[in-house]
Write an enzyme that holds these catalytic residues in place. Structure first.
Site, mmCIF file in Angstrom:
data_model
loop_
_atom_site.group_PDB
_atom_site.id
_atom_site.type_symbol
_atom_site.label_atom_id
_atom_site.label_comp_id
_atom_site.label_asym_id
_atom_site.label_seq_id
_atom_site.Cartn_x
_atom_site.Cartn_y
_atom_site.Cartn_z
ATOM 1 N N ASP A 6 0.815 -1.205 0.000
ATOM 2 C CA ASP A 6 0.000 0.000 0.000
ATOM 3 C C ASP A 6 0.845 1.248 0.000
ATOM 4 O OD1 ASP A 6 -2.814 -0.545 2.218
ATOM 5 O OD2 ASP A 6 -2.562 -0.881 0.079
ATOM 6 N N LYS A 35 -3.350 3.105 -2.855
ATOM 7 C CA LYS A 35 -4.447 3.957 -3.290
ATOM 8 C C LYS A 35 -4.229 5.350 -2.744
ATOM 9 C CE LYS A 35 -7.263 -0.056 -2.576
ATOM 10 N NZ LYS A 35 -7.750 -0.766 -1.411
ATOM 11 N N MET A 67 -9.266 8.762 8.652
ATOM 12 C CA MET A 67 -9.826 9.129 7.341
ATOM 13 C C MET A 67 -10.864 10.243 7.489
ATOM 14 S SD MET A 67 -10.261 5.352 5.641
ATOM 15 C CE MET A 67 -11.045 4.601 7.057
#
Ligand code: SAH
Length: 339
Positions: free
Chosen positions: A123, A145, A256
């Protein structure tokens, strides 16, 4: 491998069945060694001895060969010898929690799994930069991502890992933090099991606790907060969620959550949290560009806009967010003599 040993151009003899020796072969080749392979003990004879270009002999315990004669010959010739673990015979997927970003916060078990990996799916978060050293010679697949850019869809990652494991490879899925904290680890585990592929999960240090911690904020503190709730701010909170979060009276940790921060702060205020409640945003924990922005719930949205905070960041709301603040200029506090 012995860390720091310069093997560039050196002759290394690796003894072991090909399946067992494949990781050692890949690692030593990645280190620039000239690798010669010996598959069974019967291929070695004292008469021919060890090739004079060989500087290092590696034996792998593959359960079939005893390398006693080879080791004796190496000892006799004064050649350095080491044993390395056998690679796994059957394919498997290992979900490894990579911790919050620096390689020394990866667990020993995770480090060992990486060293034995044939393929690593990694990642953007986690100790990505150090992979060439942690998994020397492994195939590295970047499925990282950037927010809003889903480079590789989740199903494709899962299919890719299953396909690789079915060829007999040891597949490591390296994830930021802990695999089971907003990491889609359970989906990856379930899909592997459904496909009949062995899967193992190695925990990691989650950013939810460690990133507040590195900036001096404990998620609990006696007399200040006796609970912490970790929530994903990926989607805006519902009124019910906001009322429960505000009602808990403990620490709220939002991952997030930068994009939805205005709504979160306004919602918690609306549901009764005091505007004076301490709050903080810690960006890029454990990196050189780690930054803490401290505020109160009432001023947080504006402070974050002013500072231009971006992901990855951990948001902490609650009394603990006022703890551990290091003054801007620590040097100014020291006696002149030690400055
Ligand atoms: N499984 C991870 C979390 C994945 S969700 C874990 O246990 O840590 C991704 C979010 O984690 C980011 O958006 C950010 O909120 C947080 N995060 C992960 N690493 C971080 C870091 N080094 N600094 C700040 N936040 C981080």
């Amino acid at each position: 491998m012995i860390p720091g040993l310069d093997l560039a151009g050196q002759g290394v003899l690796i003894a072991g069945a090909p399946w067992a020796a494949r990781r050692a072969v890949a690692s030593y080749m990645a280190a620039g060694a000239k690798v010669a392979e010996l598959y069974t003990s019967s291929e070695f004879s004292y008469r021919t001895g060890i090739d004079p270009t060989i500087r290092l002999v590696i034996t792998i315990d593959d359960g079939a060969s005893s390398w006693a004669k080879l080791r004796a010959a190496a000892r006799h010739s004064g050649i350095l010898q080491l044993s390395e673990p056998a690679a796994a015979r059957e394919g498997k997927i290992i979900l490894v929690g990579g911790g919050p970003g620096s390689a020394d916060l990866l667990t020993v078990r995770g480090t060992n799994a990486l060293a034995m990996a044939d393929v690593v799916f990694h990642d953007r978060l986690g100790p990505g930069q150090d992979l060439a050293e942690l998994a020397p010679g492994a195939q590295l697949v970047d499925v990282g991502k950037a927010p809003g850019h889903h480079k590789v869809p989740q199903e494709q990652i899962q299919e890719g890992m299953i396909k690789a494991a079915r060829t007999g490879a040891t597949v490591v899925r390296l994830k930021g933090g802990d695999p089971y904290v907003f990491g889609r680890g359970s989906e990856e585990r379930e899909s592997a099991l459904a496909a009949g592929v062995n899967v193992e999960v190695i925990p990691g240090i989650s950013s939810a606790i460690s990133v507040p911690g590195v900036s001096g904020i404990p998620v609990t503190a006696r007399g200040v907060s006796k609970s912490f709730t970790v929530v994903s701010g990926h989607d805006p909170f519902t009124e019910t969620e906001l009322s429960h979060l505000a009602g808990m009276g403990g620490t709220v940790v939002v991952l997030m959550g930068v994009a939805t921060l205005q709504q979160t702060a306004a919602g918690l205020l609306r549901h009764g949290l005091a505007a004076t409640t301490p709050a903080a945003v810690i960006e890029r924990g454990f990196t050189d560009s780690q930054r803490s922005t401290r505020a109160t719930l009432g001023t947080l949205a504006e402070a974050v806009l002013r500072a231009g905070c971006t992901n990855p960041a951990v948001i902490i709301i609650g009394g603990v967010a006022a703890l551990g603040e290091v003054p801007e200029n620590v040097a100014a506090l020291l006696p002149a003599a030690v400055r």
